[in-house]
Design a protein around this motif. Structure first.
Motif, PDB file in Angstrom:
ATOM      1  N   GLY A 264     -17.980 -23.525   7.935  1.00  0.00           N
ATOM      2  CA  GLY A 264     -18.284 -22.972   6.487  1.00  0.00           C
ATOM      3  C   GLY A 264     -17.553 -22.263   5.816  1.00  0.00           C
ATOM      4  N   GLN A 265     -18.061 -21.160   5.081  1.00  0.00           N
ATOM      5  CA  GLN A 265     -16.957 -20.218   4.113  1.00  0.00           C
ATOM      6  C   GLN A 265     -16.320 -19.135   4.938  1.00  0.00           C
ATOM      7  OE1 GLN A 265     -18.098 -19.221  -0.083  1.00  0.00           O
ATOM      8  NE2 GLN A 265     -17.998 -17.358   0.640  1.00  0.00           N
ATOM      9  N   ASN A 266     -15.044 -18.988   4.493  1.00  0.00           N
ATOM     10  CA  ASN A 266     -14.140 -18.004   4.939  1.00  0.00           C
ATOM     11  C   ASN A 266     -13.480 -17.188   4.053  1.00  0.00           C
ATOM     12  OD1 ASN A 266     -13.838 -18.804   8.166  1.00  0.00           O
ATOM     13  ND2 ASN A 266     -13.843 -20.629   7.180  1.00  0.00           N
ATOM     14  N   GLU A 267     -13.645 -15.649   4.264  1.00  0.00           N
ATOM     15  CA  GLU A 267     -13.324 -14.711   3.279  1.00  0.00           C
ATOM     16  C   GLU A 267     -11.821 -14.304   3.540  1.00  0.00           C
ATOM     17  OE1 GLU A 267     -15.840 -11.633   2.828  1.00  0.00           O
ATOM     18  OE2 GLU A 267     -17.621 -12.699   1.955  1.00  0.00           O
ATOM     19  N   LEU A 268     -10.948 -14.368   2.702  1.00  0.00           N
ATOM     20  CA  LEU A 268      -9.449 -13.992   2.952  1.00  0.00           C
ATOM     21  C   LEU A 268      -9.034 -12.967   2.007  1.00  0.00           C
ATOM     22  CD1 LEU A 268      -6.818 -14.590   4.208  1.00  0.00           C
ATOM     23  CD2 LEU A 268      -6.623 -16.400   2.473  1.00  0.00           C
ATOM     24  N   VAL A 269      -8.492 -12.070   2.469  1.00  0.00           N
ATOM     25  CA  VAL A 269      -8.072 -10.735   1.719  1.00  0.00           C
ATOM     26  C   VAL A 269      -6.482 -10.491   2.106  1.00  0.00           C
ATOM     27  CG1 VAL A 269      -8.068  -8.413   1.196  1.00  0.00           C
ATOM     28  CG2 VAL A 269     -10.337  -9.903   1.505  1.00  0.00           C
ATOM     29  N   ILE A 270      -5.659 -10.649   1.070  1.00  0.00           N
ATOM     30  CA  ILE A 270      -4.234 -10.490   1.399  1.00  0.00           C
ATOM     31  C   ILE A 270      -3.854  -9.382   0.684  1.00  0.00           C
ATOM     32  CG2 ILE A 270      -1.899 -11.498   1.389  1.00  0.00           C
ATOM     33  CD1 ILE A 270      -3.181 -14.337   1.615  1.00  0.00           C
ATOM     34  N   THR A 271      -2.942  -8.296   1.387  1.00  0.00           N
ATOM     35  CA  THR A 271      -2.688  -7.182   0.909  1.00  0.00           C
ATOM     36  C   THR A 271      -1.169  -7.255   0.739  1.00  0.00           C
ATOM     37  OG1 THR A 271      -4.595  -5.759   1.604  1.00  0.00           O
ATOM     38  CG2 THR A 271      -2.697  -4.637   0.995  1.00  0.00           C
ATOM     39  N   VAL A 272      -0.516  -7.174  -0.387  1.00  0.00           N
ATOM     40  CA  VAL A 272       0.888  -7.278  -0.885  1.00  0.00           C
ATOM     41  C   VAL A 272       1.598  -5.974  -1.150  1.00  0.00           C
ATOM     42  CG1 VAL A 272       2.601  -8.387  -1.565  1.00  0.00           C
ATOM     43  CG2 VAL A 272       0.788  -9.720  -0.900  1.00  0.00           C
ATOM     44  N   ALA A 273       2.614  -5.587  -0.553  1.00  0.00           N
ATOM     45  CA  ALA A 273       3.615  -4.553  -1.221  1.00  0.00           C
ATOM     46  C   ALA A 273       4.904  -4.865  -1.512  1.00  0.00           C
ATOM     47  CB  ALA A 273       3.451  -3.450  -0.099  1.00  0.00           C
ATOM     48  N   ASN A 274       5.228  -4.233  -2.609  1.00  0.00           N
ATOM     49  CA  ASN A 274       6.873  -4.287  -3.199  1.00  0.00           C
ATOM     50  C   ASN A 274       7.383  -3.320  -2.810  1.00  0.00           C
ATOM     51  OD1 ASN A 274       5.613  -2.624  -4.961  1.00  0.00           O
ATOM     52  ND2 ASN A 274       6.584  -3.964  -6.662  1.00  0.00           N
ATOM     53  N   THR A 275       8.410  -2.797  -3.727  1.00  0.00           N
ATOM     54  CA  THR A 275       9.516  -1.823  -3.324  1.00  0.00           C
ATOM     55  C   THR A 275       9.256  -0.943  -4.527  1.00  0.00           C
ATOM     56  OG1 THR A 275      11.536  -2.712  -4.652  1.00  0.00           O
ATOM     57  CG2 THR A 275      11.255  -3.382  -2.229  1.00  0.00           C
ATOM     58  N   ASN A 276       9.934   0.260  -4.376  1.00  0.00           N
ATOM     59  CA  ASN A 276       9.803   1.210  -5.312  1.00  0.00           C
ATOM     60  C   ASN A 276      11.142   1.035  -6.554  1.00  0.00           C
ATOM     61  OD1 ASN A 276       7.746   2.918  -4.655  1.00  0.00           O
ATOM     62  ND2 ASN A 276       8.938   4.048  -3.019  1.00  0.00           N
ATOM     63  N   ALA A 277      11.614  -0.231  -6.410  1.00  0.00           N
ATOM     64  CA  ALA A 277      12.821  -0.277  -7.340  1.00  0.00           C
ATOM     65  C   ALA A 277      12.247  -0.463  -8.897  1.00  0.00           C
ATOM     66  CB  ALA A 277      13.560  -1.737  -6.968  1.00  0.00           C
ATOM     67  N   ASN A 278      11.094  -1.240  -8.792  1.00  0.00           N
ATOM     68  CA  ASN A 278      10.363  -1.419  -9.993  1.00  0.00           C
ATOM     69  C   ASN A 278       9.907  -0.096 -10.853  1.00  0.00           C
ATOM     70  OD1 ASN A 278       9.928  -3.425  -8.179  1.00  0.00           O
ATOM     71  ND2 ASN A 278       9.196  -4.892 -10.052  1.00  0.00           N
ATOM     72  N   ALA A 279       9.353   0.664 -10.375  1.00  0.00           N
ATOM     73  CA  ALA A 279       8.929   2.024 -10.598  1.00  0.00           C
ATOM     74  C   ALA A 279      10.094   3.045 -11.010  1.00  0.00           C
ATOM     75  CB  ALA A 279       7.592   2.536  -9.868  1.00  0.00           C
ATOM     76  N   PHE A 280      10.887   3.362  -9.770  1.00  0.00           N
ATOM     77  CA  PHE A 280      12.022   4.295  -9.919  1.00  0.00           C
ATOM     78  C   PHE A 280      13.074   3.920 -10.850  1.00  0.00           C
ATOM     79  CE2 PHE A 280      10.437   6.408  -5.508  1.00  0.00           C
ATOM     80  CZ  PHE A 280       9.357   6.648  -6.094  1.00  0.00           C
ATOM     81  N   GLU A 281      13.546   2.630 -10.627  1.00  0.00           N
ATOM     82  CA  GLU A 281      14.720   2.202 -11.587  1.00  0.00           C
ATOM     83  C   GLU A 281      14.344   1.094 -12.612  1.00  0.00           C
ATOM     84  OE1 GLU A 281      16.683   0.218  -8.179  1.00  0.00           O
ATOM     85  OE2 GLU A 281      16.893   2.340  -6.952  1.00  0.00           O
ATOM     86  N   HIS A 282      13.246   1.204 -12.845  1.00  0.00           N
ATOM     87  CA  HIS A 282      12.663   0.332 -13.904  1.00  0.00           C
ATOM     88  C   HIS A 282      13.516  -1.020 -13.809  1.00  0.00           C
ATOM     89  CE1 HIS A 282      10.756   3.501 -16.990  1.00  0.00           C
ATOM     90  NE2 HIS A 282      10.288   3.373 -15.744  1.00  0.00           N
ATOM     91  N   ARG A 283      13.549  -1.664 -12.706  1.00  0.00           N
ATOM     92  CA  ARG A 283      14.106  -2.873 -12.649  1.00  0.00           C
ATOM     93  C   ARG A 283      12.914  -3.890 -12.442  1.00  0.00           C
ATOM     94  NH1 ARG A 283      18.395  -2.648  -7.516  1.00  0.00           N
ATOM     95  NH2 ARG A 283      18.780  -4.776  -8.559  1.00  0.00           N
TER      96      ARG A 283
ATOM     97  N   LEU B 155       6.638 -11.066  -1.827  1.00  0.00           N
ATOM     98  CA  LEU B 155       7.718 -10.180  -2.209  1.00  0.00           C
ATOM     99  C   LEU B 155       7.047  -8.671  -2.329  1.00  0.00           C
ATOM    100  CD1 LEU B 155       9.465 -12.079  -5.132  1.00  0.00           C
ATOM    101  CD2 LEU B 155      10.396 -11.678  -2.930  1.00  0.00           C
ATOM    102  N   GLU B 156       6.910  -7.820  -1.165  1.00  0.00           N
ATOM    103  CA  GLU B 156       7.875  -8.060  -0.087  1.00  0.00           C
ATOM    104  C   GLU B 156       7.206  -8.238   1.403  1.00  0.00           C
ATOM    105  OE1 GLU B 156      11.227  -8.247  -0.466  1.00  0.00           O
ATOM    106  OE2 GLU B 156      11.187  -7.963  -2.554  1.00  0.00           O
ATOM    107  N   THR B 157       6.154  -7.470   1.468  1.00  0.00           N
ATOM    108  CA  THR B 157       5.358  -7.511   2.734  1.00  0.00           C
ATOM    109  C   THR B 157       3.918  -7.709   2.553  1.00  0.00           C
ATOM    110  OG1 THR B 157       4.970  -5.220   3.093  1.00  0.00           O
ATOM    111  CG2 THR B 157       7.091  -5.886   3.776  1.00  0.00           C
ATOM    112  N   ALA B 158       3.198  -8.208   3.645  1.00  0.00           N
ATOM    113  CA  ALA B 158       1.835  -8.454   3.693  1.00  0.00           C
ATOM    114  C   ALA B 158       0.925  -8.221   4.771  1.00  0.00           C
ATOM    115  CB  ALA B 158       1.638 -10.017   3.178  1.00  0.00           C
ATOM    116  N   GLN B 159      -0.343  -8.179   4.616  1.00  0.00           N
ATOM    117  CA  GLN B 159      -1.223  -8.145   5.665  1.00  0.00           C
ATOM    118  C   GLN B 159      -2.558  -9.023   5.440  1.00  0.00           C
ATOM    119  OE1 GLN B 159      -2.559  -4.279   7.013  1.00  0.00           O
ATOM    120  NE2 GLN B 159      -2.989  -5.144   8.967  1.00  0.00           N
ATOM    121  N   ILE B 160      -2.928  -9.706   6.409  1.00  0.00           N
ATOM    122  CA  ILE B 160      -4.067 -10.671   6.167  1.00  0.00           C
ATOM    123  C   ILE B 160      -5.154 -10.070   6.830  1.00  0.00           C
ATOM    124  CG2 ILE B 160      -4.901 -12.924   6.837  1.00  0.00           C
ATOM    125  CD1 ILE B 160      -1.743 -13.753   6.906  1.00  0.00           C
ATOM    126  N   CYS B 161      -6.165 -10.212   6.209  1.00  0.00           N
ATOM    127  CA  CYS B 161      -7.625  -9.925   6.740  1.00  0.00           C
ATOM    128  C   CYS B 161      -8.551 -11.166   6.596  1.00  0.00           C
ATOM    129  CB  CYS B 161      -8.242  -8.700   5.910  1.00  0.00           C
ATOM    130  SG  CYS B 161      -9.815  -8.277   6.680  1.00  0.00           S
TER     131      CYS B 161
END
Length: 921
Positions: A884-903, A853-859
């Motif tokens: 062996g060992q693999n490093e995983l980083v996932i960046t996730v973004a949500n929407t502005n509804a939480n901050a702007f509308e306090h939803r 929720l809502e978008t992602a990018q895998i590194c």
């Protein structure tokens, strides 16, 4: 276009096919910021935009400073190979040039004709001194044949009793119904600004008709809206707007500057609380009416408000026909002609496309208003799905040979909007015939109040913006493909504008207040026009749910249709059947054409009500007897008619499809596995007061759009539900099937067979809201894509999480569960996993993020993979892992509804995140 050319276009869509946002110029228009924002669009593959003056703009509209900013962005767009469109107004609706039109001449303001009633009982002498006599266009007397007390509704009569019984007079229309005499009105003489009349015996209504300015204003302004049936006003609009751009940028017209967008122009009397109960008018309307229709309208004006007998419906039809012609000739056609003569195109949309009665009052007839547009358009500024607006405008494009169909989309949804939901909305519209997306909107600024002006912005202000490129690639490739070839549909659905024209009055339905978005909200459902509209919309929805694509045809389109060998030919469309919703009245030529179509071998089905009256001609021979026979049906059935058949469905809507399937099958037959009887059940909340429960077969979730090239068939197929299932499709068309994946630009061949009826058979797994773009062709150029089975799986559970400035070490939960309910932004998730051996050539490794929720990018191991803008949130990581060992980083973004509308919207990576080992079967 042939398939080879389409493959190249899919690989590299043209700028014209990319999303084309309204770029809201709603701030100071700093030159450096304008250039920065152009490059932000270009980097994401958005290669076109509309320059749109909007609330918050601090540069004076159409000033030299304004045009300097326009030159800056047009020249930068030309350098980058981007395309520019001009939104033709300051805010909306189009036509007033930011106040310059009416400033030129006060007589250019919109006009309406309203009715002032005076009641008198004869015999007596009636005297009336006319106030504001310069407004009076006619005074007529109409006899009231009968006065009936209105029977109070016993369910609400307690309100009246509580107030106490009041004495009322016979002319109180809230207490008495007036039945007017079926006779010609008396046109009274005005002398010295007064009327003197010896009233015959009986009850009479003296009607004074006044021409007055329409009190509608441009949005966020004090500027009165002009009269679009006034040629001088329209010329002023073109001179103040279009000519100004052409004078400065003509070297870019047709190259970088492609056209103009006209937004919600129309007639704004009898809307909301403005000039209630009036009709549209212009200074020479009476003269034009007599010239075109051959009789004096002024004498018959009362028939527009009251039923005066057998001529009433024809007079009302003639009135709206004249309105439609004047709008078409003096505004819509004139704008389109200007654009053609200057090497550019006209696009845009009308006001309130949803309903027959609003289309009539604002635009006359959408089929005539939009027929000259180079790119007809519609707006979807809501989340409503029970409507036919997209189908209507796509139909208008098809019958007029227009390849592109625009939708202004995403407004008013709020800041919850995200790429997964945007894709759902795009799919919903594109499967209904839209093929060009105008995003509402990319905001130059969201400072202060701007963020709450028709939100959201779909631009860089969103946390998910950096992950959005797959969405824009999806839109561009889907638009490129679905703009080619010819649309194919087996069914025509009649759009009965004449039912609205002939039965509506200025007082029924009441002035629209803009509060009916969904079908259940349609006001005054008992009125004939509203009954027809409900039937029309439900029929269209029923056809789509049963995979019958269709085009809407009005009487003007049907008049142009050719009939041959059981087919109805309109433009490039070929229909095998026509469905007619519940109507009382048809244009005589339409009914005649329907009978001729059936005579030649076609199928016509009337639903719920049979027309018993016609306008603009005489009743066709044979209809009276056929009407009598069809009326005797208690169940749906056909009557043989020449080489074809005419059917009638006495009640309900769903039985229409049962009857239709006896003679015409849809191009896509759908079977759901394992059980075709699976059902969808959902509830719709109605302002918290009522709930409507819907029950549908799961098959109804599938919607289909088909186009044909000379050497290929194109199918766009959409699952409009949150259910996952497997479906077998039996498609009309060629036998080799390719799936084209728009957001990746990939093509792959799918296994298919041919059944005993010559249909191509393919089985597809559908995820929630999933869509497929299929191309059917002959010959093979691609190998069938391999299939895989799951061999092993690892679920990742230990995460280092950073959300804003907060850090956590834990399993996956929503951000609001961590106390970050009002946080909008980025979350970063880190973990490791181990691969204990090298993969074989038959194996691959898939990383499945589960719920995002809502978008992602895998590194992975320092390699950033393409963003994931919508489900499925999966990526193949075979080439990027190591033993062996693999490093995983996932960046996730949500929407502005939480901050702007306090939803308190769930946000973040919810998982489960799985590393899946698959083996080729």
């Amino acid at each position: 276009m042939d398939l080879q050319t389409l493959v190249a276009l899919f690989s590299k869509p043209q700028p014209e096919h990319t999303a084309c946002p309204f770029w809201f110029w709603n701030g100071d228009l700093n030159p450096d910021e304008l250039i920065r924002q152009i490059h932000l669009m270009h980097e994401k593959g958005i290669c076109a935009f509309f320059i749109h003056a909007r609330k918050g703009l601090t540069v004076p509209y159409l000033s030299e400073e304004w045009f300097d900013r326009c030159r800056l962005v047009i020249e930068e767009a030309a350098r980058l190979g981007m395309k520019v469109w001009i939104y033709d107004e300051d805010n909306w609706p189009s036509g007033y040039a930011g106040g310059r039109v009416v400033a030129r001449n006060p007589n250019f303001v919109g006009q309406n004709l309203n009715l002032e009633r005076h009641y008198v009982q004869g015999p007596k002498n009636f005297q009336l001194k006319l106030a504001c006599p310069e407004e009076v266009r006619a005074v007529a007397a109409v006899r009231i044949a009968e006065i009936r007390p209105i029977t109070p509704n016993p369910l609400i009569s307690h309100l009246r009793l509580r107030e106490g019984k009041k004495q009322t007079s016979w002319f109180d229309r809230s207490e008495y119904e007036h039945i007017y005499a079926k006779e010609e009105p008396l046109l009274l003489t005005v002398r010295d600004d007064a009327v003197s009349w010896d009233v015959p015996e009986g009850y009479w209504c003296v009607m004074v008709f006044r021409q007055q300015p329409t009190k509608w204003f441009g949005a966020y302004s004090h500027h009165l809206y002009p009269d679009l049936m006034n040629e001088g006003a329209v010329d002023a609009f073109l001179e103040e707007t279009h000519e100004q751009y052409y004078r400065r940028f003509k070297e870019h017209f047709g190259k970088t500057v492609l056209g103009f967008f006209v937004d919600e122009p129309g007639l704004y009397n009898n809307f909301w609380d403005r000039n209630v109960g009036s009709i549209p008018w212009t200074h020479d309307f009476a003269d034009e009416f007599e010239k075109r229709r051959g009789y004096d309208l002024l004498r018959w004006l009362p028939a527009l408000w009251e039923d005066l007998g057998e001529r009433t419906e024809q007079i009302r039809f003639d009135f709206w026909l004249t309105v439609t012609e004047l709008l078409e000739e003096r505004f819509f056609g004139k704008l389109a002609k200007w654009c053609s003569e200057h090497g550019v195109m006209l696009t845009g949309h009308l006001e309130w496309e949803e309903w027959l009665f609003t289309m009539t009052r604002h635009s006359g007839n959408p089929f005539k208003a939009l027929c000259h547009f180079h790119v007809p358009g519609v707006d979807k500024i809501d989340e409503v799905t029970e409507k036919l607006a997209e189908k209507m405008v796509a139909s208008i494009a098809h019958i007029n040979g227009r390849q592109r169909v625009l939708s202004e989309t995403f407004a008013n949804i709020g800041w919850k909007l995200s790429p997964p939901y945007m894709k759902q909305i795009v799919d919903y519209q594109f499967v209904r015939g839209i093929n060009w997306l105008c995003c509402h909107a990319f905001y130059f600024s969201i400072d202060d109040y701007r963020k709450f002006e028709s939100p959201p912005s779909e631009f860089f202000q969103n946390p998910w913006w950096e992950h959005s490129k797959p969405l824009w690639d999806y839109v561009a490739r889907l638009s490129a493909v679905l703009s080619q070839g010819n649309h194919v549909a087996p069914v025509a659905l009649y759009y009965p504008i004449e039912q609205a024209w002939a039965t509506m009055t200025p007082e029924a339905p009441k002035a629209f207040d803009g509060r009916a978005w969904e079908l259940w909200q349609l006001p005054e459902k008992h009125l004939p026009v509203q009954q027809t509209d409900q039937c029309l919309i439900r029929l269209g929805l029923c056809l789509l749910e049963n995979q019958y694509d269709f085009d809407l045809l009005d009487y003007s389109a049907l008049t142009k249709a050719e009939i041959a060998e059981g087919q109805l030919k309109v433009g490039q469309e070929r229909f095998l059947a026509m469905v007619v919703p519940s109507v009382d009245i048809l244009v005589a030529t339409s009914l005649r054409k329907m009978l001729a179509f059936a005579e030649s071998g076609g199928t016509v089905i009337f639903v719920n009500k049979l027309p018993n009256r016609v306008v603009n001609g005489d009743m066709p021979k044979g209809w009276e007897a056929l009407h009598h026979l069809l009326s005797s049906f208690s169940l749906p059935d056909f009557v043989k008619w020449g080489k074809g058949q005419i059917g009638f469905v006495p009640q309900g809507i769903e039985a229409t499809v049962v009857l239709l399937r006896k003679v015409v099958l849809p191009d896509a037959l759908v079977e759901i596995s394992p059980d075709d009887d699976q059902i969808l059940i959902w509830q719709e909340n109605r302002f918290g007061l009522l709930r409507e429960t819907y029950i549908r077969s799961l098959r109804h979730a599938i919607k289909v759009h088909r186009r044909v090239l000379k050497d290929a068939d194109i199918y766009f197929i959409v699952n409009e539900s949150d259910r996952s299932f497997t479906a077998t499709l039996r498609l009309v068309g060629r036998s080799v099937v390719e799936e084209w994946v728009p957001h990746k630009g990939e093509r792959k061949r799918l296994p298919s067979t041919v059944d005993e009826n010559g249909r191509t058979v393919i089985t597809l797994p559908f995820g929630a809201w999933q869509s497929y773009l299929l191309v059917l062709k002959e010959g093979t150029s691609l190998n069938i894509a391999p299939s895989y089975k799951v061999k092993d799986m690892q679920i990742l559970t230990d995460w280092q999480i950073r959300i804003g400035e907060a850090e956590f070490s834990r399993q996956l939960v929503s951000w609001h569960d961590l106390g970050l309910a009002w946080y909008s932004g980025i979350g970063v998730y880190r973990t490791t996993f181990t691969l204990d051996r090298l993969l074989s050539p038959k194996e691959r490794l898939i990383l499945d993020l589960g719920t995002v929720l809502e978008t992602a990018q895998i590194c992975i191991n320092g390699v950033a993979l393409p963003p994931l803008a919508f489900p499925p949130y999966q990526a193949e990581i075979t080439a990027h892992v190591q033993t062996g060992q693999n490093e995983l980083v996932i960046t996730v973004a949500n929407t502005n509804a939480n901050a702007f509308e306090h939803r308190e919207r769930p946000s973040g990576l919810l998982g489960p995140v799985r590393v899946i080992l698959q083996e080729k079967t």
